[in-house]
Scaffold this motif. Structure first.
Motif, PDB file in Angstrom:
ATOM      1  N   PRO A 102      -9.278  -4.369 -10.843  1.00 17.45           N
ATOM      2  CA  PRO A 102      -8.611  -3.424 -11.750  1.00 17.45           C
ATOM      3  C   PRO A 102      -7.167  -3.837 -12.023  1.00 17.45           C
ATOM      4  O   PRO A 102      -6.505  -4.425 -11.172  1.00 17.45           O
ATOM      5  N   ASN A 103      -6.681  -3.482 -13.224  1.00 17.94           N
ATOM      6  CA  ASN A 103      -5.317  -3.867 -13.588  1.00 17.94           C
ATOM      7  C   ASN A 103      -4.261  -3.048 -12.861  1.00 17.94           C
ATOM      8  O   ASN A 103      -3.098  -3.387 -12.897  1.00 17.94           O
ATOM      9  N   MET A 104      -4.665  -1.998 -12.175  1.00 20.29           N
ATOM     10  CA  MET A 104      -3.682  -1.196 -11.447  1.00 20.29           C
ATOM     11  C   MET A 104      -3.268  -1.827 -10.117  1.00 20.29           C
ATOM     12  O   MET A 104      -2.451  -1.289  -9.399  1.00 20.29           O
ATOM     13  N   ILE A 105      -3.791  -3.003  -9.829  1.00 20.03           N
ATOM     14  CA  ILE A 105      -3.436  -3.687  -8.589  1.00 20.03           C
ATOM     15  C   ILE A 105      -1.935  -3.994  -8.537  1.00 20.03           C
ATOM     16  O   ILE A 105      -1.379  -4.223  -7.468  1.00 20.03           O
ATOM     17  N   VAL A 106      -1.267  -3.954  -9.685  1.00 17.93           N
ATOM     18  CA  VAL A 106       0.183  -4.149  -9.704  1.00 17.93           C
ATOM     19  C   VAL A 106       0.871  -3.121  -8.806  1.00 17.93           C
ATOM     20  O   VAL A 106       1.877  -3.413  -8.165  1.00 17.93           O
ATOM     21  N   VAL A 107       0.303  -1.924  -8.727  1.00 17.59           N
ATOM     22  CA  VAL A 107       0.859  -0.869  -7.876  1.00 17.59           C
ATOM     23  C   VAL A 107       0.815  -1.294  -6.406  1.00 17.59           C
ATOM     24  O   VAL A 107       1.774  -1.107  -5.663  1.00 17.59           O
ATOM     25  N   THR A 108      -0.299  -1.882  -6.013  1.00 20.61           N
ATOM     26  CA  THR A 108      -0.446  -2.357  -4.637  1.00 20.61           C
ATOM     27  C   THR A 108       0.598  -3.421  -4.333  1.00 20.61           C
ATOM     28  O   THR A 108       1.236  -3.399  -3.276  1.00 20.61           O
ATOM     29  N   LEU A 109       0.784  -4.348  -5.268  1.00 23.06           N
ATOM     30  CA  LEU A 109       1.752  -5.429  -5.060  1.00 23.06           C
ATOM     31  C   LEU A 109       3.186  -4.908  -5.014  1.00 23.06           C
ATOM     32  O   LEU A 109       3.994  -5.369  -4.195  1.00 23.06           O
ATOM     33  N   VAL A 110       3.503  -3.953  -5.869  1.00 21.22           N
ATOM     34  CA  VAL A 110       4.848  -3.354  -5.841  1.00 21.22           C
ATOM     35  C   VAL A 110       5.059  -2.626  -4.519  1.00 21.22           C
ATOM     36  O   VAL A 110       6.113  -2.757  -3.882  1.00 21.22           O
ATOM     37  N   GLY A 111       4.056  -1.872  -4.096  1.00 23.05           N
ATOM     38  CA  GLY A 111       4.147  -1.176  -2.802  1.00 23.05           C
ATOM     39  C   GLY A 111       4.343  -2.159  -1.660  1.00 23.05           C
ATOM     40  O   GLY A 111       5.150  -1.929  -0.751  1.00 23.05           O
ATOM     41  N   TRP A 112       3.617  -3.275  -1.692  1.00 26.99           N
ATOM     42  CA  TRP A 112       3.748  -4.313  -0.661  1.00 26.99           C
ATOM     43  C   TRP A 112       5.158  -4.896  -0.659  1.00 26.99           C
ATOM     44  O   TRP A 112       5.761  -5.071   0.404  1.00 26.99           O
ATOM     45  N   GLU A 113       5.666  -5.182  -1.826  1.00 25.89           N
ATOM     46  CA  GLU A 113       6.994  -5.797  -1.941  1.00 25.89           C
ATOM     47  C   GLU A 113       8.085  -4.860  -1.423  1.00 25.89           C
ATOM     48  O   GLU A 113       9.055  -5.298  -0.829  1.00 25.89           O
ATOM     49  N   ILE A 114       7.905  -3.566  -1.628  1.00 28.02           N
ATOM     50  CA  ILE A 114       8.935  -2.601  -1.233  1.00 28.02           C
ATOM     51  C   ILE A 114       8.800  -2.186   0.228  1.00 28.02           C
ATOM     52  O   ILE A 114       9.801  -2.040   0.921  1.00 28.02           O
ATOM     53  N   ALA A 115       7.561  -2.019   0.722  1.00 29.80           N
ATOM     54  CA  ALA A 115       7.401  -1.477   2.079  1.00 29.80           C
ATOM     55  C   ALA A 115       6.262  -2.110   2.874  1.00 29.80           C
ATOM     56  O   ALA A 115       5.694  -1.462   3.753  1.00 29.80           O
ATOM     57  N   GLY A 116       5.891  -3.335   2.558  1.00 23.83           N
ATOM     58  CA  GLY A 116       4.880  -4.031   3.346  1.00 23.83           C
ATOM     59  C   GLY A 116       3.490  -3.427   3.212  1.00 23.83           C
ATOM     60  O   GLY A 116       3.153  -2.792   2.215  1.00 23.83           O
ATOM     61  N   ALA A 117       2.678  -3.612   4.247  1.00 23.64           N
ATOM     62  CA  ALA A 117       1.281  -3.171   4.222  1.00 23.64           C
ATOM     63  C   ALA A 117       1.167  -1.651   4.058  1.00 23.64           C
ATOM     64  O   ALA A 117       0.303  -1.155   3.337  1.00 23.64           O
ATOM     65  N   THR A 118       2.050  -0.918   4.704  1.00 21.40           N
ATOM     66  CA  THR A 118       2.033   0.546   4.567  1.00 21.40           C
ATOM     67  C   THR A 118       2.324   0.939   3.129  1.00 21.40           C
ATOM     68  O   THR A 118       1.658   1.806   2.564  1.00 21.40           O
ATOM     69  N   GLY A 119       3.306   0.293   2.529  1.00 12.49           N
ATOM     70  CA  GLY A 119       3.645   0.567   1.131  1.00 12.49           C
ATOM     71  C   GLY A 119       2.491   0.254   0.201  1.00 12.49           C
ATOM     72  O   GLY A 119       2.208   1.005  -0.735  1.00 12.49           O
TER      73      GLY A 119
END
Length: 174
Positions: free
Chosen positions: A59-76
């Motif tokens: 899905p194209n919403m995976i960008v959200v996962t990557l942004v969360g990862w970049e800001i707060a790691g696996a929890t983000g």
């Protein structure tokens, strides 16, 4: 939860709730929130994460996962993904029940036709924001314009202009 991830999750919950046409339509607002308002990411990082999300299958919403990862790691990543999926799940379930009940009513069909241009406009806004964040000279804009023309007038794979852009970046054209 610490403050940045709390704010990010709340923003993503809101964006997912108003995403007409898919989460991709809210990318300009996500960009504004994480880059312009809070400075958690810069333009280049955000565009790179978006490009990675688009290149990855799924899905194209995976960008959200990557942004969360970049800001707060696996929890983000986990919290951002959940925040993006939960409202959509609830809304999709509710709308599907509503649609099955009212899909033959005239006002509902008019509503469906009216929402489509809105979604297209939001997707175009996403393209403008991402182009502005990634392009820094005439060559970048030319490459973007060529890609747009290719996609509008060709039925070929979008991987072709992606490969051309990657090659142009590799040789230092852009």
């Amino acid at each position: 939860m610490d403050r940045p991830i709390t704010l990010l999750v709340l923003q993503i919950l809101f964006l997912s709730s108003v995403a007409v046409g898919g989460f991709i339509t809210t990318v300009p607002e996500l960009h504004r929130f994480v880059v312009d308002v809070h400075g958690w990411l810069n333009d280049g990082t955000f565009v790179a994460l978006f490009a990675l999300a688009q290149a990855a299958p799924g899905p194209n919403m995976i960008v959200v996962t990557l942004v969360g990862w970049e800001i707060a790691g696996a929890t983000g990543a986990a919290l951002a993904t959940a925040a993006a999926c939960l409202p959509t799940l609830v809304i999709a379930y509710t709308v599907s029940r509503f649609w099955s009940r009212y899909n033959n009513v005239g006002w509902y069909r008019t509503f469906e036709r009216g929402v489509a241009p809105f979604a297209v406009g939001l997707i175009l806004a996403t393209g403008v924001i991402l182009t502005d964040g990634a392009a820094d000279d005439w060559k970048s804009y030319a490459l973007t314009g060529s890609t747009i023309a290719f996609m509008l007038f060709s039925r070929r794979s979008p991987l072709i202009p992606l490969a051309i852009a990657a090659a142009a970046g590799l040789v230092g054209f852009v």
